[in-house]
Design a protein around this motif. Structure first.
Motif, PDB file in Angstrom:
ATOM      1  N   LEU A 122     112.055  51.824  37.526  1.00 11.63           N
ATOM      2  CA  LEU A 122     112.957  52.821  37.461  1.00 11.63           C
ATOM      3  C   LEU A 122     112.929  53.847  38.807  1.00 11.63           C
ATOM      4  O   LEU A 122     114.191  54.347  39.050  1.00 11.63           O
ATOM      5  CB  LEU A 122     113.027  53.788  36.142  1.00 11.63           C
ATOM      6  CG  LEU A 122     113.083  53.013  34.880  1.00 11.63           C
ATOM      7  CD1 LEU A 122     112.771  53.774  33.707  1.00 11.63           C
ATOM      8  CD2 LEU A 122     114.421  52.090  34.666  1.00 11.63           C
ATOM      9  N   LEU A 123     111.728  54.245  39.137  1.00 15.07           N
ATOM     10  CA  LEU A 123     111.901  54.862  40.463  1.00 15.07           C
ATOM     11  C   LEU A 123     111.379  54.137  41.587  1.00 15.07           C
ATOM     12  O   LEU A 123     110.296  53.309  41.248  1.00 15.07           O
ATOM     13  CB  LEU A 123     110.825  56.302  40.155  1.00 15.07           C
ATOM     14  CG  LEU A 123     111.207  57.230  39.327  1.00 15.07           C
ATOM     15  CD1 LEU A 123     110.134  58.049  39.208  1.00 15.07           C
ATOM     16  CD2 LEU A 123     112.436  57.825  39.731  1.00 15.07           C
ATOM     17  N   GLU A 124     112.167  54.396  42.689  1.00 16.10           N
ATOM     18  CA  GLU A 124     111.692  53.696  44.064  1.00 16.10           C
ATOM     19  C   GLU A 124     110.199  54.078  44.231  1.00 16.10           C
ATOM     20  O   GLU A 124     109.688  55.341  43.921  1.00 16.10           O
ATOM     21  CB  GLU A 124     112.472  53.741  45.142  1.00 16.10           C
ATOM     22  CG  GLU A 124     113.913  53.143  44.765  1.00 16.10           C
ATOM     23  CD  GLU A 124     113.884  51.786  44.736  1.00 16.10           C
ATOM     24  OE1 GLU A 124     113.109  51.077  45.608  1.00 16.10           O
ATOM     25  OE2 GLU A 124     114.534  51.080  43.833  1.00 16.10           O
ATOM     26  N   GLN A 125     109.602  53.398  45.227  1.00 16.63           N
ATOM     27  CA  GLN A 125     108.041  53.967  45.861  1.00 16.63           C
ATOM     28  C   GLN A 125     108.177  54.202  47.079  1.00 16.63           C
ATOM     29  O   GLN A 125     108.565  53.290  47.843  1.00 16.63           O
ATOM     30  CB  GLN A 125     107.035  52.953  45.366  1.00 16.63           C
ATOM     31  CG  GLN A 125     107.122  52.647  44.110  1.00 16.63           C
ATOM     32  CD  GLN A 125     105.899  51.879  43.747  1.00 16.63           C
ATOM     33  OE1 GLN A 125     104.918  51.809  44.753  1.00 16.63           O
ATOM     34  NE2 GLN A 125     105.772  51.662  42.528  1.00 16.63           N
ATOM     35  N   PRO A 126     107.821  55.256  47.762  1.00 15.85           N
ATOM     36  CA  PRO A 126     107.734  56.466  46.984  1.00 15.85           C
ATOM     37  C   PRO A 126     109.138  57.435  46.950  1.00 15.85           C
ATOM     38  O   PRO A 126     110.055  57.320  47.683  1.00 15.85           O
ATOM     39  CB  PRO A 126     106.968  57.408  47.957  1.00 15.85           C
ATOM     40  CG  PRO A 126     107.192  56.987  49.418  1.00 15.85           C
ATOM     41  CD  PRO A 126     107.837  55.400  49.160  1.00 15.85           C
ATOM     42  N   THR A 127     109.155  57.985  45.659  1.00 14.69           N
ATOM     43  CA  THR A 127     110.429  58.898  45.478  1.00 14.69           C
ATOM     44  C   THR A 127     110.126  60.410  45.823  1.00 14.69           C
ATOM     45  O   THR A 127     111.064  61.094  46.253  1.00 14.69           O
ATOM     46  CB  THR A 127     110.607  58.878  44.027  1.00 14.69           C
ATOM     47  OG1 THR A 127     111.039  57.533  43.674  1.00 14.69           O
ATOM     48  CG2 THR A 127     111.904  59.525  43.515  1.00 14.69           C
ATOM     49  N   PHE A 128     108.941  60.815  45.707  1.00 19.82           N
ATOM     50  CA  PHE A 128     108.587  62.291  45.798  1.00 19.82           C
ATOM     51  C   PHE A 128     107.843  62.221  47.248  1.00 19.82           C
ATOM     52  O   PHE A 128     107.246  61.165  47.451  1.00 19.82           O
ATOM     53  CB  PHE A 128     107.762  62.302  45.022  1.00 19.82           C
ATOM     54  CG  PHE A 128     108.034  62.564  43.286  1.00 19.82           C
ATOM     55  CD1 PHE A 128     109.133  63.330  42.750  1.00 19.82           C
ATOM     56  CD2 PHE A 128     107.722  61.642  42.673  1.00 19.82           C
ATOM     57  CE1 PHE A 128     109.441  63.246  41.537  1.00 19.82           C
ATOM     58  CE2 PHE A 128     108.160  61.474  41.212  1.00 19.82           C
ATOM     59  CZ  PHE A 128     109.366  62.399  41.000  1.00 19.82           C
ATOM     60  N   ARG A 129     108.216  63.078  47.810  1.00 17.83           N
ATOM     61  CA  ARG A 129     107.504  63.473  49.098  1.00 17.83           C
ATOM     62  C   ARG A 129     106.031  64.037  49.049  1.00 17.83           C
ATOM     63  O   ARG A 129     105.900  64.732  47.812  1.00 17.83           O
ATOM     64  CB  ARG A 129     108.145  64.544  50.186  1.00 17.83           C
ATOM     65  CG  ARG A 129     109.523  63.834  50.394  1.00 17.83           C
ATOM     66  CD  ARG A 129     110.393  64.869  51.454  1.00 17.83           C
ATOM     67  NE  ARG A 129     110.588  66.180  51.103  1.00 17.83           N
ATOM     68  CZ  ARG A 129     111.729  66.696  50.349  1.00 17.83           C
ATOM     69  NH1 ARG A 129     112.618  65.895  50.157  1.00 17.83           N
ATOM     70  NH2 ARG A 129     111.616  68.002  49.775  1.00 17.83           N
ATOM     71  N   PHE A 130     105.229  63.989  49.886  1.00 21.86           N
ATOM     72  CA  PHE A 130     103.852  64.343  49.423  1.00 21.86           C
ATOM     73  C   PHE A 130     103.756  65.773  49.314  1.00 21.86           C
ATOM     74  O   PHE A 130     102.710  66.238  48.418  1.00 21.86           O
ATOM     75  CB  PHE A 130     102.805  64.218  50.771  1.00 21.86           C
ATOM     76  CG  PHE A 130     101.268  64.478  50.524  1.00 21.86           C
ATOM     77  CD1 PHE A 130     100.812  63.392  49.884  1.00 21.86           C
ATOM     78  CD2 PHE A 130     100.940  65.448  51.070  1.00 21.86           C
ATOM     79  CE1 PHE A 130      99.493  63.401  49.737  1.00 21.86           C
ATOM     80  CE2 PHE A 130      99.445  65.417  50.939  1.00 21.86           C
ATOM     81  CZ  PHE A 130      98.699  64.375  50.203  1.00 21.86           C
ATOM     82  N   HIS A 131     104.263  66.861  49.663  1.00 22.51           N
ATOM     83  CA  HIS A 131     104.195  68.261  49.331  1.00 22.51           C
ATOM     84  C   HIS A 131     105.300  68.757  48.310  1.00 22.51           C
ATOM     85  O   HIS A 131     105.271  69.829  48.049  1.00 22.51           O
ATOM     86  CB  HIS A 131     104.314  68.941  50.762  1.00 22.51           C
ATOM     87  CG  HIS A 131     103.407  68.538  51.622  1.00 22.51           C
ATOM     88  ND1 HIS A 131     101.975  69.159  51.513  1.00 22.51           N
ATOM     89  CD2 HIS A 131     103.424  67.919  53.051  1.00 22.51           C
ATOM     90  CE1 HIS A 131     101.342  68.589  52.438  1.00 22.51           C
ATOM     91  NE2 HIS A 131     102.145  68.012  53.325  1.00 22.51           N
ATOM     92  N   ASP A 132     106.026  67.824  47.852  1.00 21.68           N
ATOM     93  CA  ASP A 132     106.905  68.311  46.506  1.00 21.68           C
ATOM     94  C   ASP A 132     105.963  68.617  45.452  1.00 21.68           C
ATOM     95  O   ASP A 132     104.862  68.039  45.246  1.00 21.68           O
ATOM     96  CB  ASP A 132     107.656  67.111  45.944  1.00 21.68           C
ATOM     97  CG  ASP A 132     108.852  66.951  46.999  1.00 21.68           C
ATOM     98  OD1 ASP A 132     109.124  67.555  47.878  1.00 21.68           O
ATOM     99  OD2 ASP A 132     109.421  65.672  46.910  1.00 21.68           O
ATOM    100  N   ARG A 133     106.231  69.906  44.732  1.00 21.91           N
ATOM    101  CA  ARG A 133     105.445  70.326  43.901  1.00 21.91           C
ATOM    102  C   ARG A 133     106.391  70.627  42.834  1.00 21.91           C
ATOM    103  O   ARG A 133     107.614  71.298  42.761  1.00 21.91           O
ATOM    104  CB  ARG A 133     104.683  71.358  44.135  1.00 21.91           C
ATOM    105  CG  ARG A 133     103.754  71.881  42.932  1.00 21.91           C
ATOM    106  CD  ARG A 133     102.761  72.960  43.755  1.00 21.91           C
ATOM    107  NE  ARG A 133     101.523  72.912  42.794  1.00 21.91           N
ATOM    108  CZ  ARG A 133     100.487  73.724  43.103  1.00 21.91           C
ATOM    109  NH1 ARG A 133     100.365  74.529  44.048  1.00 21.91           N
ATOM    110  NH2 ARG A 133      99.252  73.673  42.428  1.00 21.91           N
TER     111      ARG A 133
END
Length: 186
Positions: A122-133
């Motif tokens: 369902l989510l691609e890898q990576p979807t989130f950036r390393f510094h997203d909080r």
């Protein structure tokens, strides 16, 4: 997490479960199911990603909670049909322990990078950036989880968990050892 760390966590959790649920240490078949369940995700994903290039990463298909839902439904169906629900539960606990211990410690601090595998595809890898909080954790979480973001501490803790699991396995009477010995031709 490395194989020994996955086994360590899975065995400790299942042994505590068996003592709480049944009032005794694990039996041989469930103990062996813990060994299998604690390693299966990597035995599927790593070769399919690294050797054959079929999967996008070594944490995708068999590490997904979607895969776990289907796998555990099959495991419980087989356990019910064969009268081995305790063994099915041991496998389920170990498999879920594997998946959850692959969640990076930073995720508990609000940084979701590296958790996409939990809902693959369902989510691609990576979807989130390393510094997203995504959230600010309570201070107690920062204190408890912070040290484990250090790779050396995390690696050491895996060996510590493995050693504790082996000691607990010994205290439990080495369940599974005689079972395997009895089935190996002399």
């Amino acid at each position: 997490m490395w194989p020994w760390g996955h086994f360590g966590v899975a065995y400790i959790v299942y042994s505590l479960y068996a003592r709480g649920r049944f009032g005794r240490p694990p039996r041989p078949e469930p103990a062996l199911a813990v060994l299998a369940g604690s390693q299966l995700a990597d035995l599927i994903d790593k070769p399919l990603a690294w050797w054959f290039g079929i999967l996008p990463s070594g944490r995708s298909l068999a590490h997904s909670l979607l895969f776990a839902a289907g796998l555990l439904a099959l495991v419980y169906a087989a356990g019910f049909a064969l009268g081995r629900l305790e063994t099915a539960t041991a496998f389920a606990i170990a498999h879920l322990a594997h998946v959850l211990t692959d969640v990076p410690p930073r995720a508990f601090l609000g940084y979701p990078h590296g958790t996409e595998f939990l809902v693959w595809p369902l989510l691609e890898q990576p979807t989130f950036r390393f510094h997203d909080r995504l959230f600010e954790p309570p201070a107690v979480v920062e204190v408890l989880v912070g040290p484990f973001t250090n790779p050396a501490i995390f690696f050491f803790s895996e060996w510590l968990l493995f050693g504790m699991a082996i000691a607990l396995w010994y205290v439990d009477g080495c369940p599974g050892l005689e079972y395997v010995r009895d089935r190996i031709p002399a």
